[in-house]
Structure formats: C-alpha cells, structure tokens
Design a protein around this motif. Structure first.
Motif, PDB file in Angstrom:
ATOM      1  N   ILE A  93      12.761  55.111 -16.250  1.00 17.97           N
ATOM      2  CA  ILE A  93      11.597  54.996 -15.373  1.00 17.97           C
ATOM      3  C   ILE A  93      10.780  53.714 -15.621  1.00 17.97           C
ATOM      4  O   ILE A  93      10.303  53.075 -14.684  1.00 17.97           O
ATOM      5  N   ASP A  94      10.682  53.294 -16.891  1.00 17.89           N
ATOM      6  CA  ASP A  94       9.893  52.086 -17.169  1.00 17.89           C
ATOM      7  C   ASP A  94      10.555  50.842 -16.580  1.00 17.89           C
ATOM      8  O   ASP A  94       9.897  49.976 -16.003  1.00 17.89           O
ATOM      9  N   ASP A  95      11.886  50.764 -16.719  1.00 19.06           N
ATOM     10  CA  ASP A  95      12.606  49.618 -16.156  1.00 19.06           C
ATOM     11  C   ASP A  95      12.589  49.667 -14.628  1.00 19.06           C
ATOM     12  O   ASP A  95      12.527  48.648 -13.950  1.00 19.06           O
ATOM     13  N   MET A  96      12.646  50.898 -14.099  1.00 21.75           N
ATOM     14  CA  MET A  96      12.604  51.110 -12.658  1.00 21.75           C
ATOM     15  C   MET A  96      11.298  50.551 -12.085  1.00 21.75           C
ATOM     16  O   MET A  96      11.298  49.801 -11.109  1.00 21.75           O
ATOM     17  N   LEU A  97      10.193  50.907 -12.720  1.00 20.77           N
ATOM     18  CA  LEU A  97       8.884  50.427 -12.272  1.00 20.77           C
ATOM     19  C   LEU A  97       8.837  48.904 -12.254  1.00 20.77           C
ATOM     20  O   LEU A  97       8.321  48.297 -11.318  1.00 20.77           O
ATOM     21  N   GLU A  98       9.403  48.306 -13.285  1.00 21.32           N
ATOM     22  CA  GLU A  98       9.356  46.853 -13.389  1.00 21.32           C
ATOM     23  C   GLU A  98      10.155  46.212 -12.256  1.00 21.32           C
ATOM     24  O   GLU A  98       9.699  45.255 -11.632  1.00 21.32           O
ATOM     25  N   LEU A  99      11.341  46.771 -12.006  1.00 23.45           N
ATOM     26  CA  LEU A  99      12.191  46.196 -10.971  1.00 23.45           C
ATOM     27  C   LEU A  99      11.567  46.386  -9.590  1.00 23.45           C
ATOM     28  O   LEU A  99      11.582  45.475  -8.749  1.00 23.45           O
ATOM     29  N   VAL A 100      10.990  47.570  -9.343  1.00 22.27           N
ATOM     30  CA  VAL A 100      10.331  47.799  -8.061  1.00 22.27           C
ATOM     31  C   VAL A 100       9.198  46.788  -7.882  1.00 22.27           C
ATOM     32  O   VAL A 100       8.994  46.239  -6.800  1.00 22.27           O
ATOM     33  N   GLY A 101       8.480  46.518  -8.978  1.00 18.11           N
ATOM     34  CA  GLY A 101       7.395  45.538  -8.926  1.00 18.11           C
ATOM     35  C   GLY A 101       7.885  44.159  -8.551  1.00 18.11           C
ATOM     36  O   GLY A 101       7.140  43.352  -7.987  1.00 18.11           O
ATOM     37  N   ALA A 102       9.148  43.871  -8.883  1.00 18.92           N
ATOM     38  CA  ALA A 102       9.688  42.537  -8.606  1.00 18.92           C
ATOM     39  C   ALA A 102      10.226  42.413  -7.180  1.00 18.92           C
ATOM     40  O   ALA A 102      10.526  41.319  -6.717  1.00 18.92           O
ATOM     41  N   LEU A 103      10.350  43.556  -6.482  1.00 17.79           N
ATOM     42  CA  LEU A 103      10.860  43.507  -5.100  1.00 17.79           C
ATOM     43  C   LEU A 103       9.806  42.884  -4.185  1.00 17.79           C
ATOM     44  O   LEU A 103       8.612  43.123  -4.358  1.00 17.79           O
ATOM     45  N   PRO A 104      10.236  42.086  -3.213  1.00 20.06           N
ATOM     46  CA  PRO A 104       9.258  41.582  -2.239  1.00 20.06           C
ATOM     47  C   PRO A 104       8.680  42.762  -1.451  1.00 20.06           C
ATOM     48  O   PRO A 104       9.399  43.725  -1.151  1.00 20.06           O
ATOM     49  N   GLU A 105       7.388  42.684  -1.144  1.00 19.27           N
ATOM     50  CA  GLU A 105       6.681  43.810  -0.514  1.00 19.27           C
ATOM     51  C   GLU A 105       7.415  44.403   0.688  1.00 19.27           C
ATOM     52  O   GLU A 105       7.497  45.615   0.853  1.00 19.27           O
ATOM     53  N   ASP A 106       7.957  43.508   1.532  1.00 18.78           N
ATOM     54  CA  ASP A 106       8.568  43.991   2.769  1.00 18.78           C
ATOM     55  C   ASP A 106       9.850  44.778   2.535  1.00 18.78           C
ATOM     56  O   ASP A 106      10.273  45.565   3.376  1.00 18.78           O
ATOM     57  N   ARG A 107      10.494  44.583   1.352  1.00 19.17           N
ATOM     58  CA  ARG A 107      11.723  45.335   1.103  1.00 19.17           C
ATOM     59  C   ARG A 107      11.465  46.606   0.288  1.00 19.17           C
ATOM     60  O   ARG A 107      12.309  47.502   0.242  1.00 19.17           O
ATOM     61  N   ARG A 108      10.312  46.656  -0.356  1.00 23.37           N
ATOM     62  CA  ARG A 108      10.060  47.736  -1.301  1.00 23.37           C
ATOM     63  C   ARG A 108      10.255  49.117  -0.669  1.00 23.37           C
ATOM     64  O   ARG A 108      11.039  49.927  -1.145  1.00 23.37           O
ATOM     65  N   GLU A 109       9.548  49.355   0.448  1.00 24.64           N
ATOM     66  CA  GLU A 109       9.621  50.673   1.098  1.00 24.64           C
ATOM     67  C   GLU A 109      11.049  51.016   1.518  1.00 24.64           C
ATOM     68  O   GLU A 109      11.519  52.136   1.323  1.00 24.64           O
ATOM     69  N   VAL A 110      11.725  50.027   2.098  1.00 22.16           N
ATOM     70  CA  VAL A 110      13.101  50.248   2.577  1.00 22.16           C
ATOM     71  C   VAL A 110      14.010  50.673   1.434  1.00 22.16           C
ATOM     72  O   VAL A 110      14.770  51.641   1.540  1.00 22.16           O
ATOM     73  N   VAL A 111      13.921  49.938   0.332  1.00 20.88           N
ATOM     74  CA  VAL A 111      14.786  50.261  -0.806  1.00 20.88           C
ATOM     75  C   VAL A 111      14.453  51.655  -1.338  1.00 20.88           C
ATOM     76  O   VAL A 111      15.348  52.462  -1.610  1.00 20.88           O
ATOM     77  N   LEU A 112      13.163  51.960  -1.454  1.00 19.65           N
ATOM     78  CA  LEU A 112      12.761  53.255  -2.007  1.00 19.65           C
ATOM     79  C   LEU A 112      13.268  54.404  -1.143  1.00 19.65           C
ATOM     80  O   LEU A 112      13.577  55.482  -1.646  1.00 19.65           O
ATOM     81  N   GLN A 113      13.360  54.170   0.174  1.00 16.26           N
ATOM     82  CA  GLN A 113      13.854  55.232   1.067  1.00 16.26           C
ATOM     83  C   GLN A 113      15.287  55.626   0.729  1.00 16.26           C
ATOM     84  O   GLN A 113      15.726  56.724   1.027  1.00 16.26           O
ATOM     85  N   HIS A 114      16.027  54.711   0.127  1.00 20.07           N
ATOM     86  CA  HIS A 114      17.421  55.014  -0.233  1.00 20.07           C
ATOM     87  C   HIS A 114      17.540  55.787  -1.539  1.00 20.07           C
ATOM     88  O   HIS A 114      18.625  56.200  -1.921  1.00 20.07           O
ATOM     89  N   LEU A 115      16.422  55.949  -2.256  1.00 18.50           N
ATOM     90  CA  LEU A 115      16.461  56.676  -3.533  1.00 18.50           C
ATOM     91  C   LEU A 115      16.488  58.182  -3.296  1.00 18.50           C
ATOM     92  O   LEU A 115      15.933  58.667  -2.309  1.00 18.50           O
ATOM     93  N   PRO A 116      17.105  58.936  -4.222  1.00 17.42           N
ATOM     94  CA  PRO A 116      17.004  60.395  -4.133  1.00 17.42           C
ATOM     95  C   PRO A 116      15.528  60.805  -4.221  1.00 17.42           C
ATOM     96  O   PRO A 116      14.761  60.180  -4.976  1.00 17.42           O
ATOM     97  N   ALA A 117      15.142  61.858  -3.492  1.00 17.76           N
ATOM     98  CA  ALA A 117      13.729  62.270  -3.409  1.00 17.76           C
ATOM     99  C   ALA A 117      13.126  62.517  -4.789  1.00 17.76           C
ATOM    100  O   ALA A 117      11.980  62.150  -5.061  1.00 17.76           O
ATOM    101  N   ALA A 118      13.915  63.133  -5.686  1.00 24.83           N
ATOM    102  CA  ALA A 118      13.385  63.490  -7.003  1.00 24.83           C
ATOM    103  C   ALA A 118      12.978  62.230  -7.781  1.00 24.83           C
ATOM    104  O   ALA A 118      11.915  62.172  -8.414  1.00 24.83           O
ATOM    105  N   ARG A 119      13.842  61.214  -7.720  1.00 22.93           N
ATOM    106  CA  ARG A 119      13.549  59.977  -8.450  1.00 22.93           C
ATOM    107  C   ARG A 119      12.358  59.263  -7.829  1.00 22.93           C
ATOM    108  O   ARG A 119      11.561  58.644  -8.522  1.00 22.93           O
ATOM    109  N   ARG A 120      12.268  59.364  -6.488  1.00 27.50           N
ATOM    110  CA  ARG A 120      11.149  58.717  -5.813  1.00 27.50           C
ATOM    111  C   ARG A 120       9.836  59.349  -6.266  1.00 27.50           C
ATOM    112  O   ARG A 120       8.841  58.676  -6.511  1.00 27.50           O
TER     113      ARG A 120
END
Lengths: 451, 451
Positions: A93-120
């Motif tokens: 989870i800590d590495d996940m947060l860091e990588l999500v932080g590095a995503l450009p804003e416009d892609r963040r939501e799109v990428v997160l939608q592909h995650l399993p609901a539990a992980r999201r």
C-alpha cells in the motif's frame, strides 16, 4: 556498480540486435534493486522493451518501486492504463500510494478504475492519513496471532501463509478479540518454544508502537533509538493497523538526511542530479530571487557608507574578508545546531546553553581572525587604526553571526517550523550586512585617524 | 522526550535526597536507549552515583554504549579500571573497540590487563582491521548451522543457545566443514519447514556478503539497497567471520549523513552541539585560517582594481551581489553532486553529463539574476553600461561557479578522496575571486563608458 555497468552494456547489445529472449534471461538474473542504475543508461525506446519483458515475468511492479524518481514520468507514459493498474494491484500500500502520486492527474482516475474494488478502497483509506505519516508508510500485511493460540497453532498459521512468501516476518503480533495489540513475539522465540506454550507467554508486553498520524521522521527516530526491526502502528484504542519495517525506516532516514543537506543550500527535494535542467531551473529560481534581495540589501548597507569609501578606497578590500569569515562561522554554528535538532539531541533549555556556547566560540574565533586580519591590514596600510577597525568589526560580526546561526533554527523549531528551511540565507544576510555595517561604521567613526 | 524530562526531574530529586533505593527502582524501568538524554542533565557527581546503581544491575555496559560521546571522558574518569574491564567484557566486539578507543592512552593497557585473555585476543584480532571497516563493525556472535543438519536439529541448536538470549537472530548461516558460508536461512523458513528437511534445502544460495576490509559506508549501502536485515562478513576463501546487523547500519547511515553535512561547512565530526567550547574552538580554528587565506586572496583580486574603484566608488556596492549570488549557485551545485555521490547515484560517465547540466542551469539562472541586477544597476546609475557590466559578470561567474561546484567533488571522487571535504571553500573562493575579477575586469575595460 562495476557489475551493473557490464550488465547494462550486454543488455543494450542484446536489445539492439533484437535478441529479446536472451535479454529476458539476462533480466531474470538482475536483482530488482539493481534496475535503477541500469535503466538510467537506456534510451526511452529500450526502456519500453525492458518493461514489456519484465511484465511477462510479473517483475514490473518491483522494478517500478526501485526506479529513480526522475525516470518515472517517462516510464509511466510508456505504459498502458491496464498495465499500470496491474502493477499497482501488486504493490504494497505504501508503494502504491507513491506510484499513484506520480501519475499525471488526468490519468489517475482512469487507472484507478481498473483496480479491484477492494484495493481501491484500501488505497482510499490510506490516503486519508497525512503525507509523510506512519499511516501512509505502513504495510497492512502482518502476522497477527490470537492471544489464545499455542505456539504450535501460531506456527501452523504461519505455514498457512505459505513458505517463502514473506521471509521478512520478524515479529508476530498478539491481538485480543477486539484486534487490539497486546504483545509482540519475536519469531526466534516461537522457534525455540515448546509447542503447547501459549503465545501469550512468549510475548513481550512492553512494546513501542506509534499512532498512524505520527510523522515518519519521528517513527524513524524511534526505530533507530530502540534498535527495532519493525514498529507496529496502532489506533488510539490500541487496534493494530499495520507495521513499518526497518527497510522503510532506512529509506526515511536517507531521505531526511538529503532534505536536511538540501535545506541548508536552499534546494528543493525534487532537484536531483539527473532531474531535467528545466525542473532544476524552475526549483532554484525563487531561491535565487530571495538571494538577490538579501544581496542587494547588504549592498545597500555598503551604499550608506559610500562617502567613507570614497575617502578611503582601501576599505573596500576588506569587505569580503569580514563577510566571508563571519558568514562561514555563522554557517558552521547553523550546521551544528540544525544537525543536533534533526538527531533530537537538543531541547529548549539545553538550546539556550548551546546558544551561549556558540557565541563564546564565535567570540574566540572572531578574535583570532580579527587579530590576524587586523595585523595584515596594519601591515598593508601602515596604520594601526586600520587594524583596530578590522579587528573590532570581525569580533562583533562573528559573535552576531554565531547568535543568529544558533538562534534562528532553535526559534524555527520552537515555532514548529523546519529549522533548516531559509536559515542559511538569514545567517548569510546577517553576517554580510552586519559585517559591512560594523566595519564601515567603525571606520567612519575613526575616519580622521585612518587618513 | 517529554517522558525523559519528567524522569530526569524525579531522578535528580531522589538523588539529592539520598533516596538511592528508589532511584535504583526508577532506573530499572528506564530503557537503556533513554539514558543519554537523562545523563546529559545530571552533574558529574550525580552521574557517578547513577553508574554505581547501574553496576549493581549489570546494566552499566548497555548504558555506556548509549552514552552521548561528549559525556564519555568524564564518566570513564569516574570509573575504576576493574569496573571498566568488567563493562568491556560484557560488550560486543564492535562496542568494545569503540570504548577502548575512548580510553585515555595511559589507562588503556591497565584496563585491558583486567580482561579475560580470550576477550583480549578477540579484541586484538578485531583491531587489526582498518578503522570504519566491516571487520570492526561486525559482531562475531551469530548462529552458524552445519549444512548436514535437519531443520529440527537446527532448532535444537538454537534452543541450546538459550531462549530470549538473542531475540535479534534473523538469519541462520549454513557453513560447510571448512566453516565456509554456503547459504542463508531466514529464520521464518525454519519455523514453517518440516522437521526432517535438511537446512541445505531451506537456504538461499545467492547471498550478498562483504569482505572484512570493506568500508562500513559501502556495507551500509548494500544493506539499504537490497533491504537486508543483516549481512555476513566473509574472508577471501568464504570463511564466515561475523555479521553486521541493520541496527548498526542505521547508525552508520546517520553518522555518514552527519559527516556529509559537516564536511560542507568545514566542521570536524567531533564538534557536536555539547562538545566543550575548548574542543570546538580547536577544531574550527584551522578551517578559519584556510578561510582567511581565501578571503584575503579574493580581497587581493579587488586590490588589483583599486584604481578602477577609486575612479568609480559605486562599483564597490555590487561586489557582494556578484559574489553572493554566484557563491550560492555554486554551493547548490556542490550540494546536489556530493549528495548524489554519497547515495551512489553517479558514475564517471554520468558525472560528465551532470557537469554539463549544472553549467547549463548556472547559465540560465546567472542570466536571470544578471538581467535583474543589471536592470537595478542601470536604474541606480542611469547608465546602461553599468547594467551590462553586472549582467556579463554575473553570467560568467555563475557558469564558472557551477563548473567548479560540479567538477571539484567529482574530481575528488576520481582521486578516491572524500568529495565533500574542502569542496565548499574551493567553490566559495572560485565564485568570490572570479566574481570580483570578471566584474571589476569588465568594468575596467568599459571604464570610459561608465563615467
């Protein structure tokens, strides 16, 4: 390092000749921690191929985790949303947060939608903790034991987690029915205990734990101070939330050291050796502007005494000497004090003692420097009063610079600000303008003796 | 920290009223890692009593290990030779070496004569390794397993070492008949393995180890990079010599960070916040002398142009601006590069790239600073040539300062010297004298336009 240079050379040759299968075999033998230096030498096209090869082996997640931050944007751009989501779901989870932080804003939501609901959901929960807090740095996968278990049952539950899955488990956490942490069992005790011993009896009761909103720097200090290998993160009611391990703590200590060193030079953390020139320039410009303001203010002090200098141009020669030596002394004091604050060696009452000591040291060093440079000034101008002026200015400025160098970081700390940010520019400003003011001021008073 | 403030206050009251038994009870509850801050607040007499109380509980050894170094001489003086030997014999070899190093020369031999012969031999052996080497930092007590053992036999051998004696055992080291290291078994694997599994089959074969003469900083980098909890130290023929654990590595990382920060300010490592003023002065004097030499050399550069300044006193005002801004730029570059070197992020070929980048950044920042200050100079003097002189001097000096700031640490590294020692003074000297030279030089060339 020599090893990775060789590997890089071979890898590039294989990629260039299209020998992807052999490149794959080579990559398999590379430790994830070694990907950073290798990728740094590759072109963006080559990096894209390497990422494809790593994806096949499900090793892309660890690779991204070890990547030098300045390469991240480029690599993220080369990877599809689906793949990024796949990588994310495999990270802690800590590495996940860091990588999500590095995503450009416009892609963040799109990428997160592909995650399993539990992980999201897990991610959303972790992101509620403040940045740089224990809650963000902790891993939520740890071995919890029911306090009613025997040691054999504990071993069975570990076995159920799968052999080799997590060699890094060092402590087992004993929790009560409400999931509250009641004790810690070092894994070594479990090995040598009789199989019917209740884990409760093996547990250490006096534990050091940390709340999730503690700053990661404070957590690192606890781990370092008590020689821990991992520290449990618990809620106000004692509920076990997660664990911060010593390898993360080492990263925090290294990061904080970089930050402390950078702050003294007015650098921003993101401004690293291979950050693009564009970013470095943008980060350094504001500091340069502040610097210009203080430099022109110091110049204005000189301007006040233009008449004196006109009368005696030789004075201008000694301006850099007064400012240089006292500035250096002030920065030394500042360095000693900020480092002591960073290491938790100093409190308010002992801080006052430190200010006193530094001013005394400044007095002695200033007197020594004043005697030497005063003597040189006397030799050059054949006038003892010139020497006296330089001596007095040096002593006054050095003591003042030491005072500022010690008091500024302690004051910032008392105000709960970072003691290193902006301190150095204040110290330089003080030593420059005070140096100019006292030297030219005393010279003006004694001007008829100097002629 | 607040906790230790309270403890200290109570402890002092108990000591003052002679309630030694209650003081003893209080001390029993203090974690050894917390002794440092408490002892710092006590008088030498009080410290002597506390040491006596701790000796009763055989806790004096751990307490000495955690002591802030500046208190050590005072405390060593208060303890008899026999007691010191007793403390020494209880310490691990790395802490033992450190404490022996802190003994005054005339007492060293006497104290060592009180040690058991075997420990003395061990100490002599360890002291043959170079200072700051892995051989000095390692502990020689580790759990070695014969490769022919089964996992149950391994557990039995651990049990024989005594429960709780060493909760910190994380890896077991598999050795062959010649004591050569052949594999590492994480203790977690032992827990979950079947009892008849040979330890050979549980072992990780691809291990990272270090020779005993490796520098402790390099060892710390390995541990941090590969997220290790301990690293085995092996001889050239693979013989297992000892282990360096992650808690020692954290100390090394913290120490090295302090050293890097200190080096940039020309401070000696022993010069800490509560070091006696006498020691601090002695340590800082040589640096001040070097500083005076460079400051007077920069002043001599100004002296070359005394005629120009005499002609136009206003020029003297801008000297601190050119030197200040470019000096700051040079130190920023120096900081980025030395930090990258310390973190192992930079090699020779990439170093050249870094020099180029920094010079480009210097060019842009120098141009921006030059434009602003040139414009101010123009406003003040109503002469565009004055602005031009300042602009050109700023650009030239900033680029040169960036070059020096990047090239000096990389050059020192190539010569296998510490890249931070003395670098800052060279950078300041270069930016000061180049700044003065280019500004006053260009001004001299354009003097008839400036009038």
């Amino acid at each position: 390092m020599a090893q990775s240079v060789v590997t890089t050379r071979i890898l590039r040759r294989l990629l260039k000749s299209g020998a992807h299968f052999r490149a794959e075999k080579l990559l398999e033998r590379v430790h994830p921690a070694d990907f950073g230096p290798i990728l740094r030498e590759l072109t963006p096209d080559e990096i894209r191929i390497v990422i494809d090869l790593l994806f096949k082996h499900r090793r892309a997640a660890r690779m991204l985790r070890e990547l030098p931050p300045e390469l991240l944007p480029e690599i993220i751009e080369a990877v599809s949303d689906e793949r990024l989501a796949e990588v994310l779901s495999r990270l802690e989870i800590d590495d996940m947060l860091e990588l999500v932080g590095a995503l450009p804003e416009d892609r963040r939501e799109v990428v997160l939608q592909h995650l399993p609901a539990a992980r999201r959901e897990e991610l959303r929960h972790a992101s509620l903790y403040p940045p740089h807090s224990a809650g963000r740095a902790m891993t939520t996968s740890f071995a919890a034991l029911d306090e009613k278990m025997t040691s054999q049952e504990a071993i069975d539950s570990l076995r159920a987690m799968g052999l080799g899955a997590n060699d890094a488990i060092l402590y087992l956490y004993v929790v009560d029915d409400l999931k509250r942490l009641t004790g810690v069992v070092p894994i070594r005790r479990l090995v040598t205990a009789r199989s019917d011993t209740p884990v409760r009896d093996l547990a250490i009761r006096e534990m050091i734990s940390t709340p999730p909103d503690a700053d990661q720097e404070e957590v690192a200090k606890l781990v370092a101070r008590y020689d821990l290998l991992a520290i449990p993160v618990t809620d106000v009611d004692g509920t076990m939330l997660g664990v911060i391990t010593v390898d993360d703590v080492i990263d925090v200590i290294t990061e904080e050291a970089t930050q402390d060193i950078y702050n003294l030079a007015g650098l921003s953390e993101e401004d690293r050796v291979f950050t693009s020139a564009r970013v470095s320039i943008r980060k350094r410009l504001p500091w340069m502007l502040v610097n210009l303001v203080t430099a022109f203010s110091a110049a204005a002090v000189v301007g006040l005494f233009e008449g004196t200098i006109e009368h005696m141009v030789g004075l201008a020669l000694f301006l850099p000497v007064v400012a240089g030596v006292s500035g250096n002394g002030g920065i030394q004091t500042l360095t000693v004090i900020t480092r002591a604050i960073a290491l938790g060696e100093i409190e308010f009452s002992s801080g006052m003692r430190a200010v006193g000591k530094e001013m005394f040291v400044g007095l002695v060093i200033g007197s020594a420097a004043g005697l030497i440079s005063g003597f040189i000034a006397y030799l050059r101008h054949g006038n003892p009063f010139m020497g006296l002026v330089l001596f007095l200015a040096m002593v006054v400025t050095m003591v003042a610079a030491s005072l500022v160098g010690a008091a500024v970081p302690l004051g910032l700390k008392a105000l709960r600000q970072d003691p290193a940010v902006g301190s150095s520019i204040l110290v330089t400003f003080a030593s420059d303008s005070l140096g100019f003011f006292s030297f030219l001021g005393i010279a003006t008073l004694l001007l008829d003796r100097l002629g």
